[in-house]
Write an enzyme that holds these catalytic residues in place. Structure first.
Site, PDB file in Angstrom:
ATOM      1  N   TYR A 246     -61.494 -78.390 -62.350  1.00  9.41           N
ATOM      2  CA  TYR A 246     -62.013 -79.702 -61.528  1.00  9.41           C
ATOM      3  C   TYR A 246     -62.973 -79.204 -60.791  1.00  9.41           C
ATOM      4  CZ  TYR A 246     -62.354 -83.987 -60.036  1.00  9.41           C
ATOM      5  OH  TYR A 246     -63.269 -85.564 -59.234  1.00  9.41           O
ATOM      6  N   PHE A 303     -69.757 -87.584 -59.303  1.00  7.41           N
ATOM      7  CA  PHE A 303     -70.135 -86.768 -59.875  1.00  7.41           C
ATOM      8  C   PHE A 303     -68.702 -85.719 -60.130  1.00  7.41           C
ATOM      9  CE2 PHE A 303     -70.695 -82.129 -60.109  1.00  7.41           C
ATOM     10  CZ  PHE A 303     -71.444 -81.394 -60.406  1.00  7.41           C
ATOM     11  N   GLU A 304     -68.933 -85.373 -61.321  1.00  8.12           N
ATOM     12  CA  GLU A 304     -67.576 -84.565 -61.941  1.00  8.12           C
ATOM     13  C   GLU A 304     -67.850 -83.677 -62.638  1.00  8.12           C
ATOM     14  OE1 GLU A 304     -64.473 -87.809 -63.125  1.00  8.12           O
ATOM     15  OE2 GLU A 304     -62.979 -87.724 -61.385  1.00  8.12           O
ATOM     16  N   ILE A 305     -67.594 -82.262 -63.286  1.00 10.53           N
ATOM     17  CA  ILE A 305     -68.090 -82.153 -63.862  1.00 10.53           C
ATOM     18  C   ILE A 305     -66.491 -80.574 -64.304  1.00 10.53           C
ATOM     19  CG2 ILE A 305     -68.755 -79.758 -65.459  1.00 10.53           C
ATOM     20  CD1 ILE A 305     -70.796 -79.832 -63.652  1.00 10.53           C
ATOM     21  N   HIS A 340     -58.679 -88.723 -59.357  1.00  8.19           N
ATOM     22  CA  HIS A 340     -58.572 -87.910 -59.809  1.00  8.19           C
ATOM     23  C   HIS A 340     -58.221 -86.866 -58.507  1.00  8.19           C
ATOM     24  CE1 HIS A 340     -61.643 -88.788 -62.525  1.00  8.19           C
ATOM     25  NE2 HIS A 340     -60.619 -89.931 -63.281  1.00  8.19           N
TER      26      HIS A 340
END
Ligand SMILES: *[C@@H]1O[C@H](CO)[C@@H](O)[C@H](O)[C@H]1NC(C)=O
Ligand SMILES: *[C@@H]1O[C@H](CO)[C@@H](O)[C@H](O)[C@H]1NC(C)=O
Length: 417
Positions: A246, A303-305, A340
């Site tokens: 994450y 924003f998340e990768i 999250h």
């Protein structure tokens, strides 16, 4: 004659001051109230709440298997195999990864802006796919424009009702009373039904859409974001090679009134499932008293990768299940960002979470701009370093560095407020 001239002069002056005032209003940099959950609220809020179509209905029909693949159909030619990056940092095959955007048809030009940014700064060299999700069918214009812009394959998925409605265990009257109360207390988006569906969807369902099941990694992109720097490496490869699950670019404190009991549910989960909580997790970043209470730090999840298989893991799903059953998505206004973040902080080892300093990013109203000048120049960043939110008082990134004993970038102290 003189009177006429002075009248004209007066008009000109009026017009000038009028324009000045308009200019100042429109370019005012006064930040808006904190953005909860990191979401494209206004969009989901405005139209949907006028209709009560999905209220209290039970799921109807099987989940949609997603719409057709426009680009694949039209046989768009794509590069395969080797990447054509000029930096040559990353070689080898593409990762099993996709961009993902939850958007409505009316978001077209705002998501087009984001796509342009992502393509110019990164994806034009990599050609990753892009999955668009919507609770309504995408229209032809939306598909035509986005397919043309995405250098990978653009794909379109319809979210099933069972992922975008009230679960049957939710007490409708209680949920309604909460919305009315929050509206009265002027809690931001507190009266919105569709915003709640969106937060619950992003928390528990986007990663198990039929189209998303085909990928291992995702990069979440919302409408109207900016990327400020060239990304001369493949973040998906970076994540895989460094065993990351994450990642984030901006972190901050959540609006407490939207999540009064989220930590009670979290503690219930911890008691129920100690087997999912590894040693060396990042709980110290979430809690200042060893897990007793929540300090409201969260990663800004617009924003998340991240790794989809982690989200699809037993640990994450059981965490979501406990939270969902407690009803806080509807009886409070839990955002997907704290969900999250708490999951990442508890279920992952802290080294599995990555801060992407290299990715200059903006989502109203906050900016992440790399602190180091060298980095900004190398990557042709166009953000103003003064706007960098990382080290400001309302950011949780300083705490992240402190708790992980990371090396602070040079010049960070000059950017504190
Ligand atoms: C919303 O609910 C009201 C009352 O329950 C009903 O009269 C109305 O037709 C509904 N509107 C929609 C768009 O479903
Ligand atoms: C990509 O990942 C998904 C989920 O793990 C998997 O089902 C799929 O087979 C993978 N595809 C390829 C080409 O490896």
């Amino acid at each position: 004659m003189a009177a006429g001239t002075s009248r004209i002069l007066r008009y000109v002056l009026f017009a000038f001051f009028g324009l000045m005032i308009l200019y100042f209003i429109s370019s005012s940099s006064i930040p808006k109230p904190e953005m909860p959950g990191g979401s494209n609220f206004e969009r989901w809020k405005s139209k949907k709440d006028k209709s009560n179509a999905s209220v209290g209905k039970s799921p109807a029909g099987p989940p949609s298997s997603g719409e057709k693949d426009l680009a694949a159909e039209s046989g768009s030619s794509k590069l395969t195999g080797k990447l054509e990056t000029s930096s040559g940092l990353s070689t080898g095959a593409k990762m099993n990864a996709t961009f993902v955007s939850l958007t409505r048809n009316s978001d077209l030009w705002d998501i087009a802006d984001s796509i342009r940014n992502v393509e110019d700064r990164f994806n034009r060299n990599y050609h990753y796919d892009w999955v668009f999700l919507n609770d309504q069918p995408f229209d032809e214009t939306f598909k035509k424009v986005t397919t043309a812009m995405v250098s990978g394959t653009a794909r379109y998925g319809l979210i099933g009702k069972e992922h975008w409605s009230f679960p049957d265990f939710i007490d409708q009257d209680k949920a309604k009373a909460v919305r009315e109360d929050m509206a009265e207390r002027k809690i931001i988006y507190g009266d919105s039904i569709s915003y709640r569906h969106m937060c619950r969807f992003e928390s528990g369902f986007f990663f198990r859409q039929p189209l998303m099941n085909e990928y291992e990694w995702y990069w979440r992109v919302e409408p109207s974001i900016k990327l400020f720097c060239d990304i001369g490496f493949d973040p998906f490869v970076f994540m895989a090679e460094n065993k990351k699950k994450y990642s984030f670019v901006i972190s901050l404190f959540e609006y407490a009134e939207t999540i009064p009991t989220i930590w009670d549910s979290t503690k219930k989960f911890m008691k129920l499932h100690p087997e999912h909580i590894p040693e060396g997790n990042a709980v110290d970043w979430l809690s200042d008293d060893g897990g007793e209470s929540y300090n409201h730090c969260h990663f800004w999840s617009n924003f998340e990768i991240g790794n989809l298989n982690w989200l699809r893991s037993k640990a994450y799903l059981e965490f979501f299940e406990v939270l969902d059953q407690d009803g806080g998505f509807f009886y409070e206004r839990w955002g997907d960002a704290p969900v999250h973040s708490i999951a990442a902080g508890l279920l992952l080892k802290k080294e599995e979470i990555h801060f992407f300093d290299d990715i200059g990013y903006w989502h109203v109203p906050f900016t992440h701009c790399p602190t180091s000048e060298q980095k900004r120049l190398e990557n042709k960043c166009h953000c103003n370093p003064k706007d960098n939110f990382d080290w400001k008082g309302y950011s949780c990134t300083t705490k992240w560095f402190e708790k992980n004993e990371l090396k602070y970038p040079e010049g960070w102290e000059d950017q504190k407020d």
